[in-house]
Design a protein around this motif. Sequence first.
Motif, short mmCIF file in Angstrom:
data_model
loop_
_atom_site.label_atom_id
_atom_site.label_comp_id
_atom_site.label_asym_id
_atom_site.label_seq_id
_atom_site.Cartn_x
_atom_site.Cartn_y
_atom_site.Cartn_z
N ALA A 233 0.87 -1.19 0.00
CA ALA A 233 0.00 0.00 0.00
C ALA A 233 0.90 1.23 0.00
O ALA A 233 1.88 1.29 0.75
N ASN A 234 0.54 2.19 -0.84
CA ASN A 234 1.37 3.39 -1.01
C ASN A 234 0.64 4.64 -0.55
O ASN A 234 -0.57 4.78 -0.77
N PHE A 235 1.42 5.56 0.05
CA PHE A 235 0.85 6.79 0.60
C PHE A 235 1.72 7.97 0.20
O PHE A 235 2.94 7.94 0.40
N VAL A 236 1.08 9.00 -0.35
CA VAL A 236 1.79 10.21 -0.77
C VAL A 236 1.60 11.25 0.33
O VAL A 236 0.47 11.64 0.64
N LEU A 237 2.71 11.70 0.91
CA LEU A 237 2.63 12.44 2.17
C LEU A 237 2.35 13.93 2.02
O LEU A 237 2.31 14.64 3.02
N GLU B 182 14.13 9.84 -14.62
CA GLU B 182 13.48 9.32 -15.83
C GLU B 182 12.06 8.86 -15.56
O GLU B 182 11.28 8.60 -16.48
N ALA B 183 11.76 8.70 -14.28
CA ALA B 183 10.50 8.07 -13.85
C ALA B 183 9.26 8.79 -14.38
O ALA B 183 9.26 10.01 -14.57
N GLY B 184 8.21 8.02 -14.54
CA GLY B 184 6.90 8.58 -14.85
C GLY B 184 6.19 9.00 -13.57
O GLY B 184 6.54 8.56 -12.48
N GLY B 185 5.20 9.86 -13.73
CA GLY B 185 4.46 10.33 -12.55
C GLY B 185 5.22 11.44 -11.88
O GLY B 185 6.02 12.14 -12.51
N TRP C 114 11.49 -1.33 -9.28
CA TRP C 114 10.20 -0.68 -8.97
C TRP C 114 9.74 -0.11 -10.30
O TRP C 114 10.30 0.90 -10.74
N VAL C 115 8.78 -0.78 -10.93
CA VAL C 115 8.47 -0.48 -12.33
C VAL C 115 7.05 0.08 -12.44
O VAL C 115 6.09 -0.57 -12.03
N GLY C 116 6.92 1.28 -13.00
CA GLY C 116 5.61 1.90 -13.13
C GLY C 116 5.08 1.92 -14.55
O GLY C 116 4.10 1.24 -14.88
N LEU D 66 -1.10 12.74 -18.62
CA LEU D 66 -0.81 11.38 -19.09
C LEU D 66 0.58 11.01 -18.58
O LEU D 66 1.58 11.13 -19.28
N TYR D 67 0.66 10.61 -17.31
CA TYR D 67 1.95 10.33 -16.69
C TYR D 67 2.64 9.17 -17.40
O TYR D 67 2.03 8.13 -17.66
N ALA D 68 3.93 9.35 -17.67
CA ALA D 68 4.74 8.26 -18.23
C ALA D 68 6.20 8.63 -18.08
O ALA D 68 6.56 9.82 -18.11
N GLY D 69 7.04 7.62 -17.94
CA GLY D 69 8.47 7.83 -17.82
C GLY D 69 9.16 7.73 -19.17
O GLY D 69 8.54 7.39 -20.19
N GLU D 70 10.46 8.02 -19.17
CA GLU D 70 11.21 8.00 -20.43
C GLU D 70 11.27 6.60 -21.04
O GLU D 70 11.48 6.45 -22.24
C1 FMN Z 1 0.65 6.91 -13.81
C2 FMN Z 1 1.58 6.99 -12.66
C3 FMN Z 1 1.07 7.24 -11.38
C4 FMN Z 1 1.93 7.29 -10.27
N1 FMN Z 1 1.41 7.43 -9.02
C5 FMN Z 1 2.22 7.28 -7.94
C6 FMN Z 1 1.68 7.24 -6.62
O1 FMN Z 1 0.46 7.32 -6.40
N2 FMN Z 1 2.57 7.07 -5.58
C7 FMN Z 1 3.91 6.94 -5.78
O2 FMN Z 1 4.65 6.76 -4.82
N3 FMN Z 1 4.44 7.00 -7.02
C8 FMN Z 1 3.63 7.14 -8.09
N4 FMN Z 1 4.18 7.12 -9.35
C9 FMN Z 1 5.64 6.92 -9.51
C10 FMN Z 1 5.95 5.42 -9.56
O3 FMN Z 1 5.64 4.82 -8.35
C11 FMN Z 1 7.42 5.12 -9.90
O4 FMN Z 1 8.30 5.84 -9.07
C12 FMN Z 1 7.74 5.36 -11.36
O5 FMN Z 1 6.70 4.94 -12.18
C13 FMN Z 1 9.02 4.63 -11.76
O6 FMN Z 1 9.46 5.02 -13.03
P1 FMN Z 1 8.94 4.36 -14.41
O7 FMN Z 1 7.62 4.98 -14.66
O8 FMN Z 1 9.97 4.79 -15.39
O9 FMN Z 1 8.87 2.87 -14.23
C14 FMN Z 1 3.35 7.10 -10.47
C15 FMN Z 1 3.84 6.86 -11.76
C16 FMN Z 1 2.98 6.79 -12.85
C17 FMN Z 1 3.55 6.50 -14.22
#
Ligand code: FMN
Length: 323
Positions: free
Chosen positions: A67-71, A138-141, A189-191, A292-296
């Motif tokens: 479970a994840n929490f954004v502070l 590089e991460a998305g979000g 940790w892959v999003g 439209l969240y996305a990483g590189e």
């Molecule tokens: C659509 C989306 C929503 C996200 N929402 C959260 C979130 O609610 N909590 C969080 O800790 N990280 C969130 N993230 C970040 C991811 O947990 C993670 O750090 C990231 O996706 C890793 O990079 P990648 O997208 O290149 O795999 C989100 C990322 C994406 C793409």
Amino acid sequence: MHPVFLRLGMTLPILQAPIGSMASPELAAAVCEAGGLGQLSFTWKNAGQQESDMEKMRLLTKRNWGANFVLDFPVEEQLARALDRGVGLVSFFWGDGSEHLPSITLAGAVSAQVVGTVDEARRAADAGFDIVVAQGAEAGGHVRGTMGTLALVPQVVDAVSPLPVVAAGGIADRRGVAAAFALGAAGVWVGTRFLAAREADVHPVYRDEVLRATGDRAIRCEAFDIGWPAAPHRVLVNSTVRAWTNAGRPRAPHRPGEAQQVALRPDGSGISRYHFAAPHSGMSGDVEAMALYAGEGVGLVREVEPAATIVADLARGIPELAG
Ligand SMILES: Cc1cc2nc3c(=O)[nH]c(=O)nc-3n(C[C@H](O)[C@H](O)[C@H](O)COP(=O)(O)O)c2cc1C
């Protein structure tokens, strides 16, 4: 495998990153059943939604999940409900979750703190977290720091060793997984890659954009700041970002279409153009204009696949399993 993953009952050191409401119970459970660990984001869920998600998890898997929490948001009640239900892993983002460590330990759960700098990593290690997640830019979000994964991960590993470090940001296929392990990470940790999982709750328009985009289209900005200000994020360039960029990136409230509602939530409430919400399947309207969240790594995501297939593909990058 690091002992902390064995404690969670995982057979692969692969974690599905929290991806907001796109992380459905079906997705998280499928990742758990495939030997990794799936996570749900509870920050923005009300009690009813959270209970329903947790009940689905109970029915879908006997394995541990996260479970994840954004502070930047109030999370006490959601955290207490998750701990009550015996959640396996609790992860925190955007802030220091150390004040919650006593209740997590008492509940027998594993704790993880997502960091974007070496300093943040040191603080998390000193506070007593079980896992440090190093999120590269590089991460998305939402993107915590400015350093890239390649430089950040080994520096965090050196700073907090022997604590396990999980690498995040830009890891989207087996090559990225292999690279993360070469940098000293204990897991990944892959999003973004999981946005294309069959079980993810992603609006079809968003999913198509993910499947089509190359990595250069995933830019870091602060455009979608309504509801969550001052929090840089990586999104695909879309009609909203294009109009804002063409206007010279003015500040709120002077951005193009600032007052427009572009889409609707399932309950009929409107979503304004620069709101931070991303389109899941229940939303309607001009969802292409939303965040439209996305990483590189998005350019490596080319097809919709079952989560188990994605986990198996990623696993081929783990040194002991590579072949
Ligand atoms: C659509 C989306 C929503 C996200 N929402 C959260 C979130 O609610 N909590 C969080 O800790 N990280 C969130 N993230 C970040 C991811 O947990 C993670 O750090 C990231 O996706 C890793 O990079 P990648 O997208 O290149 O795999 C989100 C990322 C994406 C793409």
